[in-house]
Design a protein around this motif. Structure first.
Motif, PDB file in Angstrom:
ATOM      1  N   LYS A  95       0.853  -1.197   0.000  1.00 37.77           N
ATOM      2  CA  LYS A  95       0.000   0.000   0.000  1.00 37.77           C
ATOM      3  C   LYS A  95       0.878   1.233   0.000  1.00 37.77           C
ATOM      4  N   PHE A  96       0.395   2.258  -0.684  1.00 35.07           N
ATOM      5  CA  PHE A  96       1.107   3.519  -0.851  1.00 35.07           C
ATOM      6  C   PHE A  96       0.184   4.645  -0.408  1.00 35.07           C
ATOM      7  N   VAL A  97       0.663   5.447   0.558  1.00 31.84           N
ATOM      8  CA  VAL A  97      -0.147   6.539   1.094  1.00 31.84           C
ATOM      9  C   VAL A  97       0.510   7.846   0.677  1.00 31.84           C
ATOM     10  N   HIS A  98      -0.237   8.632  -0.088  1.00 30.24           N
ATOM     11  CA  HIS A  98       0.217   9.930  -0.581  1.00 30.24           C
ATOM     12  C   HIS A  98      -0.696  11.017  -0.017  1.00 30.24           C
ATOM     13  N   MET A  99      -0.364  12.252  -0.332  1.00 29.47           N
ATOM     14  CA  MET A  99      -1.201  13.367   0.113  1.00 29.47           C
ATOM     15  C   MET A  99      -2.585  13.303  -0.526  1.00 29.47           C
ATOM     16  N   SER A 100      -2.668  12.727  -1.734  1.00 27.23           N
ATOM     17  CA  SER A 100      -3.941  12.735  -2.459  1.00 27.23           C
ATOM     18  C   SER A 100      -4.680  11.408  -2.406  1.00 27.23           C
ATOM     19  N   GLY A 101      -4.150  10.410  -1.699  1.00 29.27           N
ATOM     20  CA  GLY A 101      -4.882   9.151  -1.625  1.00 29.27           C
ATOM     21  C   GLY A 101      -4.012   7.966  -1.256  1.00 29.27           C
ATOM     22  N   THR A 102      -4.671   6.817  -1.216  1.00 26.68           N
ATOM     23  CA  THR A 102      -4.017   5.555  -0.893  1.00 26.68           C
ATOM     24  C   THR A 102      -4.357   4.561  -1.989  1.00 26.68           C
ATOM     25  N   TRP A 103      -3.347   3.810  -2.417  1.00 29.90           N
ATOM     26  CA  TRP A 103      -3.586   2.808  -3.446  1.00 29.90           C
ATOM     27  C   TRP A 103      -2.605   1.661  -3.297  1.00 29.90           C
ATOM     28  N   LYS A 104      -2.761   0.653  -4.145  1.00 35.17           N
ATOM     29  CA  LYS A 104      -1.932  -0.548  -4.085  1.00 35.17           C
ATOM     30  C   LYS A 104      -0.899  -0.544  -5.217  1.00 35.17           C
ATOM     31  N   THR A 105      -0.120  -1.600  -5.252  1.00 35.92           N
ATOM     32  CA  THR A 105       1.010  -1.704  -6.187  1.00 35.92           C
ATOM     33  C   THR A 105       0.642  -1.427  -7.644  1.00 35.92           C
ATOM     34  N   PHE A 155       3.947   8.732   2.776  1.00 42.44           N
ATOM     35  CA  PHE A 155       4.475  10.092   2.786  1.00 42.44           C
ATOM     36  C   PHE A 155       3.728  10.893   3.841  1.00 42.44           C
ATOM     37  N   SER A 156       4.448  11.444   4.821  1.00 45.71           N
ATOM     38  CA  SER A 156       3.853  12.292   5.842  1.00 45.71           C
ATOM     39  C   SER A 156       4.409  13.697   5.683  1.00 45.71           C
ATOM     40  N   SER A 157       3.539  14.659   5.541  1.00 43.59           N
ATOM     41  CA  SER A 157       3.971  16.045   5.402  1.00 43.59           C
ATOM     42  C   SER A 157       4.475  16.549   6.752  1.00 43.59           C
ATOM     43  N   VAL A 158       5.646  17.180   6.747  1.00 48.55           N
ATOM     44  CA  VAL A 158       6.268  17.673   7.977  1.00 48.55           C
ATOM     45  C   VAL A 158       6.897  19.042   7.736  1.00 48.55           C
ATOM     46  N   ARG A 159       7.211  19.721   8.835  1.00 46.84           N
ATOM     47  CA  ARG A 159       7.949  20.977   8.729  1.00 46.84           C
ATOM     48  C   ARG A 159       9.392  20.666   8.349  1.00 46.84           C
ATOM     49  N   ASP A 160      10.065  21.603   7.719  1.00 46.59           N
ATOM     50  CA  ASP A 160      11.457  21.371   7.310  1.00 46.59           C
ATOM     51  C   ASP A 160      12.412  21.316   8.507  1.00 46.59           C
TER      52      ASP A 160
END
Length: 149
Positions: A56-66, A138-143
């Motif tokens: 599974k792949f988690v991005h800012m715009s969604g989650t999907w599989k291989t 992918f988790s969005s974080v401060r720099d």
């Protein structure tokens, strides 16, 4: 004398485990590094070998599989041009490895140039003789974020 020999045996055993752990860590860290390059190169054949079929792949715009992740990379819907890795931590537990990378991702997302700070969590599992990726988040974080080791 027996205590001395026992101490040497224990020290040697700990040293062997440490070397094996370091070798495994190096192997998985190199695989993670290679993965970023394969994503930049859109090398879906190498990535298909790395990604578990159920990953599974988690991005800012969604989650999907291989299959969806590979199609996104192949089509260029997301082009991972460069992952600048700033900090990395790894934990190994049995046949599972977890890597945390603090990165700046330079990409083209649906035709728009972006540069985003993330902490990326990667989960790998040793399957037979190969490591397979089970998850990429992918988790969005401060720099200013730092990974605790």
């Amino acid at each position: 004398m027996r205590t001395f020999l026992l101490s040497i045996a224990i020290t040697f055993s700990v040293f062997q485990v440490s070397i094996a752990q370091s070798k495994t860590e190096s192997e998985v860290l190199q695989l993670s590094k290679d993965k970023w390059q394969w994503m930049a190169d859109k090398n879906v054949d190498k990535l298909a070998d790395l990604f578990d079929v159920k990953a599974k792949f988690v991005h800012m715009s969604g989650t999907w599989k291989t299959p969806e992740e590979l199609e996104i990379i192949k089509s260029g819907s997301i082009w991972y041009k460069e992952a600048k890795v700033h900090d990395t931590a790894i934990e190994i537990s049995g046949k599972t490895a977890i890597i945390w990378n603090r990165i700046t991702l330079v990409a083209i997302v649906r035709g728009i140039d972006v540069s985003t700070e993330f902490t990326v969590t990667e989960v790998y599992q040793k399957q037979k003789k190969n490591w397979k990726m089970l998850a990429l988040t992918f988790s969005s974080v401060r720099d200013t974020h730092q990974i605790k080791k």
